[in-house]
Design an enzyme around this catalytic site. Structure first.
Site, PDB file in Angstrom:
ATOM      1  N   CYS A  22       0.810  -1.235   0.000  1.00 56.56           N
ATOM      2  CA  CYS A  22       0.000   0.000   0.000  1.00 56.56           C
ATOM      3  C   CYS A  22       0.836   1.275   0.000  1.00 56.56           C
ATOM      4  O   CYS A  22       0.310   2.357  -0.260  1.00 56.56           O
ATOM      5  CB  CYS A  22      -0.965   0.006   1.182  1.00 56.56           C
ATOM      6  SG  CYS A  22      -2.236  -1.240   0.993  1.00 56.56           S
ATOM      7  N   HIS A  30      -3.282   7.555   2.112  1.00 56.17           N
ATOM      8  CA  HIS A  30      -3.663   6.233   1.607  1.00 56.17           C
ATOM      9  C   HIS A  30      -5.039   5.906   2.193  1.00 56.17           C
ATOM     10  O   HIS A  30      -5.315   6.201   3.363  1.00 56.17           O
ATOM     11  CB  HIS A  30      -2.621   5.200   2.046  1.00 56.17           C
ATOM     12  CG  HIS A  30      -3.047   3.793   1.780  1.00 56.17           C
ATOM     13  ND1 HIS A  30      -3.444   3.368   0.532  1.00 56.17           N
ATOM     14  CD2 HIS A  30      -3.156   2.711   2.599  1.00 56.17           C
ATOM     15  CE1 HIS A  30      -3.774   2.092   0.607  1.00 56.17           C
ATOM     16  NE2 HIS A  30      -3.606   1.668   1.840  1.00 56.17           N
ATOM     17  N   ASN A  57     -10.083   0.293  -0.648  1.00 52.90           N
ATOM     18  CA  ASN A  57      -8.616   0.314  -0.656  1.00 52.90           C
ATOM     19  C   ASN A  57      -8.119  -0.251  -1.988  1.00 52.90           C
ATOM     20  O   ASN A  57      -8.211  -1.455  -2.227  1.00 52.90           O
ATOM     21  CB  ASN A  57      -8.100  -0.514   0.526  1.00 52.90           C
ATOM     22  CG  ASN A  57      -6.578  -0.482   0.642  1.00 52.90           C
ATOM     23  OD1 ASN A  57      -5.882  -0.002  -0.257  1.00 52.90           O
ATOM     24  ND2 ASN A  57      -6.064  -1.012   1.739  1.00 52.90           N
TER      25      ASN A  57
HETATM   26  O1  UT7 Z   1      -3.772  -0.837   3.369  1.00 50.52           O
HETATM   27  C1  UT7 Z   1      -2.926  -1.780   3.968  1.00 50.52           C
HETATM   28  C2  UT7 Z   1      -2.963  -1.717   5.429  1.00 50.52           C
HETATM   29  N1  UT7 Z   1      -4.183  -2.237   5.942  1.00 50.52           N
HETATM   30  C3  UT7 Z   1      -4.879  -1.541   6.822  1.00 50.52           C
HETATM   31  O2  UT7 Z   1      -4.516  -0.437   7.149  1.00 50.52           O
HETATM   32  C4  UT7 Z   1      -6.073  -2.204   7.453  1.00 50.52           C
HETATM   33  C5  UT7 Z   1      -6.002  -2.069   8.963  1.00 50.52           C
HETATM   34  N2  UT7 Z   1      -7.061  -2.736   9.665  1.00 50.52           N
HETATM   35  C6  UT7 Z   1      -8.344  -2.298   9.632  1.00 50.52           C
HETATM   36  O3  UT7 Z   1      -8.665  -1.364   8.934  1.00 50.52           O
HETATM   37  C7  UT7 Z   1      -9.339  -2.940  10.573  1.00 50.52           C
HETATM   38  O4  UT7 Z   1      -8.663  -3.767  11.481  1.00 50.52           O
HETATM   39  C8  UT7 Z   1     -10.432  -3.780   9.849  1.00 50.52           C
HETATM   40  C9  UT7 Z   1     -11.373  -2.845   9.115  1.00 50.52           C
HETATM   41  C10 UT7 Z   1      -9.781  -4.757   8.879  1.00 50.52           C
HETATM   42  C11 UT7 Z   1     -11.264  -4.538  10.893  1.00 50.52           C
HETATM   43  O5  UT7 Z   1     -11.820  -3.654  11.858  1.00 50.52           O
HETATM   44  P1  UT7 Z   1     -11.668  -3.953  13.404  1.00 50.52           P
HETATM   45  O6  UT7 Z   1     -12.393  -2.882  14.104  1.00 50.52           O
HETATM   46  O7  UT7 Z   1     -10.219  -4.114  13.700  1.00 50.52           O
HETATM   47  O8  UT7 Z   1     -12.471  -5.297  13.577  1.00 50.52           O
HETATM   48  P2  UT7 Z   1     -11.962  -6.754  14.012  1.00 50.52           P
HETATM   49  O9  UT7 Z   1     -11.145  -7.378  12.950  1.00 50.52           O
HETATM   50  O10 UT7 Z   1     -11.401  -6.687  15.390  1.00 50.52           O
HETATM   51  O11 UT7 Z   1     -13.360  -7.496  14.099  1.00 50.52           O
HETATM   52  C12 UT7 Z   1     -14.363  -7.110  15.056  1.00 50.52           C
HETATM   53  C13 UT7 Z   1     -15.543  -8.039  14.892  1.00 50.52           C
HETATM   54  C14 UT7 Z   1     -15.147  -9.512  14.889  1.00 50.52           C
HETATM   55  O12 UT7 Z   1     -16.167 -10.230  15.537  1.00 50.52           O
HETATM   56  P3  UT7 Z   1     -15.954 -10.765  17.021  1.00 50.52           P
HETATM   57  O13 UT7 Z   1     -14.766 -11.653  16.976  1.00 50.52           O
HETATM   58  O14 UT7 Z   1     -15.763  -9.537  17.848  1.00 50.52           O
HETATM   59  O15 UT7 Z   1     -17.249 -11.475  17.282  1.00 50.52           O
HETATM   60  C15 UT7 Z   1     -15.140  -9.873  13.428  1.00 50.52           C
HETATM   61  O16 UT7 Z   1     -15.377 -11.242  13.196  1.00 50.52           O
HETATM   62  O17 UT7 Z   1     -16.170  -7.796  13.616  1.00 50.52           O
HETATM   63  C16 UT7 Z   1     -16.266  -9.024  12.900  1.00 50.52           C
HETATM   64  N3  UT7 Z   1     -16.133  -8.754  11.471  1.00 50.52           N
HETATM   65  C17 UT7 Z   1     -17.164  -8.412  10.689  1.00 50.52           C
HETATM   66  N4  UT7 Z   1     -18.478  -8.267  10.943  1.00 50.52           N
HETATM   67  C18 UT7 Z   1     -19.285  -7.909   9.914  1.00 50.52           C
HETATM   68  C19 UT7 Z   1     -15.003  -8.749  10.735  1.00 50.52           C
HETATM   69  N5  UT7 Z   1     -15.296  -8.429   9.467  1.00 50.52           N
HETATM   70  C20 UT7 Z   1     -16.632  -8.215   9.423  1.00 50.52           C
HETATM   71  C21 UT7 Z   1     -17.515  -7.848   8.384  1.00 50.52           C
HETATM   72  N6  UT7 Z   1     -18.825  -7.701   8.686  1.00 50.52           N
HETATM   73  N7  UT7 Z   1     -17.103  -7.620   7.119  1.00 50.52           N
END
Ligand code: UT7
Length: 332
Positions: free
Chosen positions: A116, A256, A286
């Site tokens: 990225c 980004h 993204n």
């Molecule tokens: O560009 C390259 C660099 N990449 C980035 O900068 C990405 C960095 N990371 C992020 O932007 C975030 O971590 C994400 C958007 C990928 C995820 O957000 P988060 O607030 O960190 O959520 P999480 O992964 O901790 O998931 C929270 C909950 C989980 O459920 P439980 O375990 O709490 O029950 C996930 O299973 O949300 C759930 N979840 C979803 N729910 C509905 C994960 N993806 C989804 C989804 N829809 N698409």
């Protein structure tokens, strides 16, 4: 003799027509519009449909758009750098394929891989070829067909990415406009948190790697988020400090577009109001190496000669950095 700066003299962009909305994703995986919007800021993304199309099919029209705007032919390009994490194939370089498709017969070209952060690595690299006096027309294009490495059964990643491309032309200037400074970082120990597990020399493609889904993006989102939010904000602040730029001196932050919350944190660290931040993540998601040039492409008519822009990114690798650009021409 006055110092030569690499000035951005034209911007091009291209996104494919197909719009994949959060609503459509709701029919594919267990997710919902509200979760995607509140956690990422994304509402829809573009997808390159059709057989036999790769990132070069995104990059070529973006470069052609730029050439048209600048009123020059492809044969005038000296060097083309293609920043991509989704090359058409491992080799030859996608840059070579773009040059062939647009008729850039006099250019040499290569790909640059920094996930990225690819575009800011590429822009820094390209600027050196101009500053040295070696070349007069360098194209830096960010092109990614992210849909080719996304698992559309994995809700943690499939909602995040989209396809697109953006390109800039660099030309020499001696009046003090252009790429002024850049700070780039790499931390390879971050590779375990965001990667494509198979298909490289370490783990070549096999029946097993396909069965295990190891040709799709793997990301530990929370860990990457923590690194991104701190490092993108800090490096953006650092480049301001190092160049004695105050928040009032900065016209635009061009971040980004991985997550709206990371963008907000970066703007806050820099003390910038959100009106000075380019954000189009809601429409494109993204697009990896294309996010920053696609912002420049959409905002180019609002930019004025002398505007100070801070471009900043964080990505797989880990890689991150920021660039200070003094914009070289008035938009329409
Ligand atoms: O560009 C390259 C660099 N990449 C980035 O900068 C990405 C960095 N990371 C992020 O932007 C975030 O971590 C994400 C958007 C990928 C995820 O957000 P988060 O607030 O960190 O959520 P999480 O992964 O901790 O998931 C929270 C909950 C989980 O459920 P439980 O375990 O709490 O029950 C996930 O299973 O949300 C759930 N979840 C979803 N729910 C509905 C994960 N993806 C989804 C989804 N829809 N698409």
């Amino acid at each position: 003799m006055n110092k030569i700066n690499a000035a951005i003299t034209a911007v091009g962009g291209y996104v494919p027509d197909y719009v994949l909305t959060n609503k459509e994703l709701e029919t594919m995986v267990e997710t919902n519009d509200e979760w995607i919007k509140s956690r990422t800021g994304i509402e829809e993304r573009r997808i390159l449909k059709g057989e036999g199309k790769g990132s070069s099919d995104l990059g070529a029209p973006a470069v052609q758009d730029l050439l048209k705007k600048r009123g020059i032919s492809a044969e005038e390009i000296d060097l083309l750098i293609c920043c991509t994490a989704t090359p058409d194939m491992l080799f030859p370089a996608t840059a070579n394929i773009i040059c062939d498709k647009i008729g850039a017969k006099n250019a040499w070209s290569f790909d640059l891989l920094a996930a990225c952060s690819g575009f800011i690595y590429g822009l820094t690299t390209g600027s050196k070829f101009i500053e040295s006096g070696a070349y007069k027309k360098v194209v830096v294009v960010g092109a990614d067909k992210m849909s080719s490495i996304v698992d559309y059964t994995d809700r943690k990643t499939c909602v995040l990415f989209g396809d697109g491309s953006g390109a800039v032309l660099l030309e020499p200037g001696t009046d003090g406009y252009g790429i002024m400074d850049s700070i780039l970082h790499t931390d390879g120990s971050g590779r375990e948190y965001l990667r494509l597990k198979a298909g490289g020399s370490l783990k070549p493609a096999s029946e097993e790697t396909v069965k295990n889904g190891e040709h799709f993006i793997y990301q530990e989102g929370k860990t990457v988020f923590k690194f991104a939010v701190v490092n993108m904000a800090e490096v953006s602040y650092e480049i301001m400090q190092r160049n004695h730029l105050t928040k009032d001196d900065i016209a635009w932050l061009v971040p980004h577009q991985a997550n709206k919350r990371i963008i907000d944190a970066t703007a806050e660290r820099m003390g910038l109001p959100m009106e000075k931040v380019m954000i189009n993540i809601q429409r494109y998601g993204n697009t990896t190496c294309a996010t920053i040039p696609l912002c420049l492409w959409e905002w180019q008519n609002q930019l004025k000669k002398g505007d100070n822009l801070i471009l900043s990114a964080f990505g797989g690798g880990f890689t991150w950095g920021a660039i200070w650009v003094k914009w070289a021409y008035d938009g329409k």
